[in-house]
Design a protein around this motif. Structure first.
Motif, PDB file in Angstrom:
ATOM      1  N   GLU A  68     -15.930  22.539  -4.009  1.00 30.00           N
ATOM      2  CA  GLU A  68     -15.977  21.080  -3.877  1.00 30.00           C
ATOM      3  C   GLU A  68     -17.275  20.685  -3.173  1.00 30.00           C
ATOM      4  OE1 GLU A  68     -15.821  17.584  -4.338  1.00 30.00           O
ATOM      5  OE2 GLU A  68     -13.829  18.359  -4.887  1.00 30.00           O
ATOM      6  N   ARG A  69     -18.095  19.874  -3.835  1.00 31.67           N
ATOM      7  CA  ARG A  69     -19.383  19.485  -3.263  1.00 31.67           C
ATOM      8  C   ARG A  69     -19.442  18.012  -2.890  1.00 31.67           C
ATOM      9  NH1 ARG A  69     -24.545  21.310  -6.374  1.00 31.67           N
ATOM     10  NH2 ARG A  69     -25.411  20.632  -4.372  1.00 31.67           N
ATOM     11  N   ARG A  70     -18.433  17.253  -3.243  1.00 31.85           N
ATOM     12  CA  ARG A  70     -18.440  15.851  -2.839  1.00 31.85           C
ATOM     13  C   ARG A  70     -18.346  15.739  -1.318  1.00 31.85           C
ATOM     14  NH1 ARG A  70     -15.785  15.273  -7.909  1.00 31.85           N
ATOM     15  NH2 ARG A  70     -16.766  13.658  -9.210  1.00 31.85           N
ATOM     16  N   LYS A  71     -18.978  14.718  -0.800  1.00 37.39           N
ATOM     17  CA  LYS A  71     -19.015  14.449   0.639  1.00 37.39           C
ATOM     18  C   LYS A  71     -19.719  15.558   1.414  1.00 37.39           C
ATOM     19  CE  LYS A  71     -14.896  11.517   0.501  1.00 37.39           C
ATOM     20  NZ  LYS A  71     -13.546  11.238   1.056  1.00 37.39           N
ATOM     21  N   THR A  72     -20.732  16.155   0.778  1.00 35.81           N
ATOM     22  CA  THR A  72     -21.599  17.137   1.462  1.00 35.81           C
ATOM     23  C   THR A  72     -23.041  16.636   1.495  1.00 35.81           C
ATOM     24  OG1 THR A  72     -22.066  18.383  -0.582  1.00 35.81           O
ATOM     25  CG2 THR A  72     -20.134  19.056   0.713  1.00 35.81           C
ATOM     26  N   ARG A  73     -23.228  15.344   1.278  1.00 38.17           N
ATOM     27  CA  ARG A  73     -24.559  14.746   1.143  1.00 38.17           C
ATOM     28  C   ARG A  73     -25.326  15.378  -0.015  1.00 38.17           C
ATOM     29  NH1 ARG A  73     -25.586  11.156   5.083  1.00 38.17           N
ATOM     30  NH2 ARG A  73     -24.367  11.309   7.010  1.00 38.17           N
ATOM     31  N   SER A  74     -24.626  15.650  -1.073  1.00 32.32           N
ATOM     32  CA  SER A  74     -25.215  16.222  -2.277  1.00 32.32           C
ATOM     33  C   SER A  74     -25.756  15.101  -3.161  1.00 32.32           C
ATOM     34  CB  SER A  74     -24.160  17.025  -3.051  1.00 32.32           C
ATOM     35  OG  SER A  74     -24.568  17.266  -4.378  1.00 32.32           O
ATOM     36  N   VAL A  75     -27.043  15.175  -3.471  1.00 30.39           N
ATOM     37  CA  VAL A  75     -27.630  14.199  -4.401  1.00 30.39           C
ATOM     38  C   VAL A  75     -26.896  14.249  -5.730  1.00 30.39           C
ATOM     39  CG1 VAL A  75     -29.708  13.681  -5.752  1.00 30.39           C
ATOM     40  CG2 VAL A  75     -29.907  14.194  -3.312  1.00 30.39           C
ATOM     41  N   LYS A  76     -26.619  15.456  -6.188  1.00 29.12           N
ATOM     42  CA  LYS A  76     -26.002  15.641  -7.494  1.00 29.12           C
ATOM     43  C   LYS A  76     -24.621  15.015  -7.569  1.00 29.12           C
ATOM     44  CE  LYS A  76     -24.976  19.450 -10.728  1.00 29.12           C
ATOM     45  NZ  LYS A  76     -25.063  20.926 -10.886  1.00 29.12           N
ATOM     46  N   TRP A  77     -23.826  15.179  -6.532  1.00 30.48           N
ATOM     47  CA  TRP A  77     -22.432  14.755  -6.556  1.00 30.48           C
ATOM     48  C   TRP A  77     -22.176  13.423  -5.863  1.00 30.48           C
ATOM     49  CZ3 TRP A  77     -18.272  17.135  -8.953  1.00 30.48           C
ATOM     50  CH2 TRP A  77     -18.549  18.378  -9.550  1.00 30.48           C
ATOM     51  N   ASP A  78     -22.941  13.101  -4.815  1.00 31.82           N
ATOM     52  CA  ASP A  78     -22.613  11.949  -3.978  1.00 31.82           C
ATOM     53  C   ASP A  78     -23.457  10.706  -4.237  1.00 31.82           C
ATOM     54  OD1 ASP A  78     -20.572  13.317  -2.650  1.00 31.82           O
ATOM     55  OD2 ASP A  78     -21.963  14.167  -1.180  1.00 31.82           O
ATOM     56  N   LEU A  79     -24.451  10.788  -5.094  1.00 36.19           N
ATOM     57  CA  LEU A  79     -25.297   9.623  -5.362  1.00 36.19           C
ATOM     58  C   LEU A  79     -25.167   9.116  -6.795  1.00 36.19           C
ATOM     59  CD1 LEU A  79     -28.669  10.292  -3.458  1.00 36.19           C
ATOM     60  CD2 LEU A  79     -26.686   8.942  -2.744  1.00 36.19           C
ATOM     61  N   MET A  80     -24.131   9.521  -7.499  1.00 38.58           N
ATOM     62  CA  MET A  80     -24.023   9.114  -8.900  1.00 38.58           C
ATOM     63  C   MET A  80     -23.833   7.613  -9.060  1.00 38.58           C
ATOM     64  SD  MET A  80     -22.102  12.046 -11.115  1.00 38.58           S
ATOM     65  CE  MET A  80     -20.701  12.264 -10.019  1.00 38.58           C
ATOM     66  N   GLU A  81     -23.082   6.980  -8.153  1.00 38.14           N
ATOM     67  CA  GLU A  81     -22.917   5.524  -8.258  1.00 38.14           C
ATOM     68  C   GLU A  81     -24.278   4.832  -8.255  1.00 38.14           C
ATOM     69  OE1 GLU A  81     -18.908   6.722  -6.534  1.00 38.14           O
ATOM     70  OE2 GLU A  81     -20.992   7.307  -6.207  1.00 38.14           O
ATOM     71  N   MET A  82     -25.164   5.276  -7.381  1.00 39.10           N
ATOM     72  CA  MET A  82     -26.480   4.652  -7.280  1.00 39.10           C
ATOM     73  C   MET A  82     -27.366   5.033  -8.470  1.00 39.10           C
ATOM     74  SD  MET A  82     -29.355   5.073  -4.275  1.00 39.10           S
ATOM     75  CE  MET A  82     -29.810   6.734  -4.815  1.00 39.10           C
TER      76      MET A  82
END
Length: 390
Positions: free
Chosen positions: A10-24
């Motif tokens: 699980e990589r969400r909520k790890t400050r991952s550009v790939k996983w946590d910035l998709m909304e932006m």
């Protein structure tokens, strides 16, 4: 070690550009159900020797200023000798926080506003955005694409070289996954000598070459023309260490190295973080087994993508790359606008790929797919693509 490439983390909520910035990045309200197969980092753990070395370093609680010494340079040189039969002298090695900052520094030092820089689209976007942002003129020499195979238009390339100061060479090619052959590399060197063009050779993907293909470092073939080449390499793409921020410049000309050192001193750059030398040394000295297994997994993943897409959506052409973990899917046969394709992927398939137009106008009609994830995740991703576009 196979479980390292099969286990899902699980990589969400790890400050991952790939996983946590998709909304932006994709301008969607909720990306929680979208599977990211876009930006070029892997969903695989770093090699165990690297994580163990980092854990050992953290046993000391002080994280002060650090430096890169001859021991680290020797690890870089030994790796290139072993993997690419390329002999580098320690004093030819310079360090930067990344390949993109290295390219920016080189252009700032050795070009002036208004100078022309040649790029060969479709290609990694910073190759044209950095020169543009620095007030340099970008000359585009479009690659020839036929049945998924890329080649240079050397007639056009020479015409562009005749007007240029620099060429930024993507070697191996991103996004097409092409491993440039010896005759192609020699022709680039010939044209550069003829027109007195300097070359930045981005070889960050050079460790990620699939069998039976072989990477030929540009400087290795350059002979007395090596002085005009700045080679960019890094362990970060190879070993999934992008967050460490460490790369190397190989510069054989001592006068050019001095100018780059003076630029770093004037701009306060060049200092590495405390984890960079630790991770780099461990990766290059103990990462062989992990990398060889990774390459097998990537090849198998690519084969799965090709087989499933060929069966389900023949209009999408999916050639197998010779290098990288990125597939360049030809979607022109769908006869759909890129905006419609992206809308269907995000809202119907719930999967995020990169639109080809990001890599220049020559990329329109293509998608870039990152296959560096556990096979089960990738299979889910391909099923989502089929749901969206089939």
């Amino acid at each position: 070690m196979l479980s390292l490439f099969e286990d899902v983390h699980e990589r969400r909520k790890t400050r991952s550009v790939k996983w946590d910035l998709m909304e932006m990045i994709y301008e969607v309200e909720d990306a929680s159900e979208i599977l990211p197969l876009w930006v070029a980092d892997m969903d695989f753990p770093a090699p165990p020797p690297v994580t163990e070395a980092l854990k050992s370093r953290l046993e000391h609680p002080i994280l002060g200023y650090t430096y890169m010494d001859e021991e680290i340079k020797s690890a870089v040189a030994a790796w290139q000798s072993k993997r690419n039969d390329w002999q580098i002298k320690n004093d030819e090695i310079m360090f930067q926080t990344g390949v993109i900052p290295a390219i920016a520094a080189i252009l700032q030092v050795f070009t002036n506003p208004g100078d022309a820089v040649v790029v060969t689209p479709p290609v990694y976007p910073p190759f044209f955005s950095i020169p543009q942002n620095q007030g340099r003129k970008v000359l585009y020499s479009k690659l020839i694409e036929k049945d998924g195979e890329f080649s240079f238009d050397f007639t056009d390339l020479e015409e562009k070289f005749s007007k240029a100061t620099f060429f930024i060479f993507c070697h191996p090619h991103n996004p097409g996954g092409k491993v440039w052959k010896e005759d192609e590399v020699k022709e680039i060197l010939r044209l550069a000598e003829k027109h007195d063009v300097l070359i930045i050779s981005d070889e960050i993907h050079s460790d990620l070459v699939l069998k039976p293909h072989l990477h030929i470092p540009l400087t290795k073939l350059a002979g007395d023309q090596a002085h005009r080449i700045f080679t960019c390499i890094a362990p970060t793409k190879t070993f999934n260490l992008a967050g460490i921020q460490a790369s190397m410049l190989i510069v054989t000309d001592p006068k050019k190295r001095m100018r780059l050192e003076n630029h770093a001193a004037a701009n306060g750059t060049g200092m590495m973080n405390a984890f960079a030398p630790v991770a780099l040394k461990a990766a290059y000295e103990e990462g062989d087994v992990w990398l060889d297994e990774l390459l097998d997994v990537l090849s198998s993943n690519m084969d799965m993508v090709i087989n499933k897409l060929n069966a389900a959506i023949p209009a999408i052409k999916a050639p197998k790359p010779e290098a990288t973990y990125l597939m360049w899917l030809d979607c022109r046969g769908l006869e759909m606008e890129e905006s419609e394709i992206m809308d269907k992927l995000l809202n119907v398939g719930k999967v995020a790929l990169e639109p080809g137009s990001k890599y220049g106008e020559a990329g329109t009609g293509f998608l870039r797919l990152n296959v560096a994830c556990p096979p089960s995740v990738l299979e889910d991703g391909v099923n989502r693509i089929i749901k969206a576009l089939g």
